[in-house]
Design an enzyme around this catalytic site. Sequence first.
Site, PDB file in Angstrom:
ATOM      1  N   ARG A 106       0.838  -1.203   0.000  1.00  0.00           N
ATOM      2  CA  ARG A 106       0.000   0.000   0.000  1.00  0.00           C
ATOM      3  C   ARG A 106       0.871   1.251   0.000  1.00  0.00           C
ATOM      4  O   ARG A 106       0.580   2.223  -0.662  1.00  0.00           O
ATOM      5  CB  ARG A 106      -0.862  -0.043   1.272  1.00  0.00           C
TER       6      ARG A 106
ATOM      7  N   ASP B 135     -12.365 -15.155  13.190  1.00  0.00           N
ATOM      8  CA  ASP B 135     -11.159 -15.776  12.646  1.00  0.00           C
ATOM      9  C   ASP B 135     -11.266 -17.309  12.714  1.00  0.00           C
ATOM     10  O   ASP B 135     -11.002 -18.007  11.729  1.00  0.00           O
ATOM     11  CB  ASP B 135      -9.939 -15.274  13.450  1.00  0.00           C
TER      12      ASP B 135
ATOM     13  N   LYS C  83     -11.596 -20.327   9.647  1.00  0.00           N
ATOM     14  CA  LYS C  83     -10.733 -21.519   9.590  1.00  0.00           C
ATOM     15  C   LYS C  83     -11.579 -22.797   9.670  1.00  0.00           C
ATOM     16  O   LYS C  83     -11.276 -23.794   9.004  1.00  0.00           O
ATOM     17  CB  LYS C  83      -9.709 -21.466  10.726  1.00  0.00           C
TER      18      LYS C  83
END
Length: 441
Positions: free
Chosen positions: A46, A203, A207
């Site tokens: 970025r 998160d 997974k």
Amino acid sequence: MTSPVRVALLGCGTVGSDVVRLLHEQSADLAARIGAPLEIAGIAVRRVGRDRGDLPVDPALFTTDPLGLIKRDDVDIVVEVVGGIEPARGWLVEALRAGKSVVTANKALLAEDGATLHDAAAEGGADLYYEASVAGAIPLLRPLRESLHGDRINRVTGIVNGTTNFILSAMDATGAGFAEALEEATELGYAEADPTADVEGFDAAAKAAILASLAFHTRVTAADVHREGITEVTAADVASAKAMGCTIKLLCIAARNTDPAGRESVSVRVHPAMIPLTHPLASVGDAFNAVFVEAEAAGQLMFYGRGAGGAPTASAVLGDVVAVARNRLAGVHAASESAYADLAVRPMGEALTRYHISLDVADRPGVLEAVAGVFARHEVSIATVRQGPAGGGPAGRGEDAELVIVTHVAPDAALAATVRALRGLEIVRSVTSVLRVEGGA
Ligand code: NDP
Ligand code: HSE
């Protein structure tokens, strides 16, 4: 030696910078293993001007144009360690359709829309590898998608989020509450400034979706995963677990179910649960990850290691890079996505679970009968009941008492309805703790 395999690296943060470092430090070994040197063609970031310390790389390789880099003719493989859904999805689809194999650690994207990536890989005849996306350094996805392909997996139970495991382990060790343990995790650099994705279970749910898809040959997305985080886990819950010879872990559980008619389905969930101290996952402390796989022929398997961090995650990324580079030189591709089973994903209410419930009740005749009646009406069978003085005070008529009830397995909806009904009983002062129990406690 053959001409170099050229890598476009998208992202050079925590993981990307260690990918660069390892590529540099191990270049001779990697070249020998692949049969050709690996070269970085460019690095998309970025902020080109960001201070990257002593990263062993030519500053001229940095660009803010990921798409331009991917499209270059001299790029063979694309490694994505940026994260997020867009623009990463667009970049990877572009690469895969152009026949450039992709290695990614992007669990959020794979869990949200893995299908689009797999379809693009099939269209372009390219490899899509993502070992680093679940449990960091632990070799887990390759065993699921290759080594165990001759077997039938019935259940995957894992601790796949290091931040929450650190917090729960600290609560268990010190008796601290959630907020205090989170503060410690933040101070030590385990928890991010915004810990929402970790502590609310997003998160781990991403997974879980990836693991379930591979284990059951079925497309499972994050939206299919029942998700509860650890923010509601209290010091009292942890103490209650300890009293039962258990500990509390944030578990991801993906299970194959077979109904009485023989129809198969899967249930995938992430929530805190009590597990007995004798369970293999109970001793997984600190920020470590571990995944327990139960397969028909192989039996029980345990995978353990570091689930996060720059170097451990870069290790998994580089393992994938070596695999796809070798495939490229051999002119072959890995087997494509295996989703043939296409099993239905059951809602959480139908998942079979067990509850541990602590209640403060009035200590007078008929209370136990009233409480037991609620369980019976919901067709929930009680496994054990323990009564003691509420809040540790003296027991006796006219005082409150604490009831600790552990159920047998029942549909989660029936268990949740039981708890709701208990809260409505006049003799129940409060429901002080409700936790699911896994692993035979
Ligand atoms: P970081 O935030 O540390 O790094 C992100 C990198 O992406 C930075 O180099 C950033 O550039 C670059 N970037 C961000 N937006 C853009 C953009 N629009 N165009 C080009 N470059 C961009 O992330 P991590 O390294 O921690 O994570 C990367 C991936 O790995 C994520 O998918 C994450 O889920 C996954 N992962 C991470 C683990 C970990 O322990 N960190 C463990 C397992 C998986 P700049 O440097 O200029 O800011
Ligand atoms: N935030 C994750 C964890 C690491 O705490 O495990 C990346 O998967």
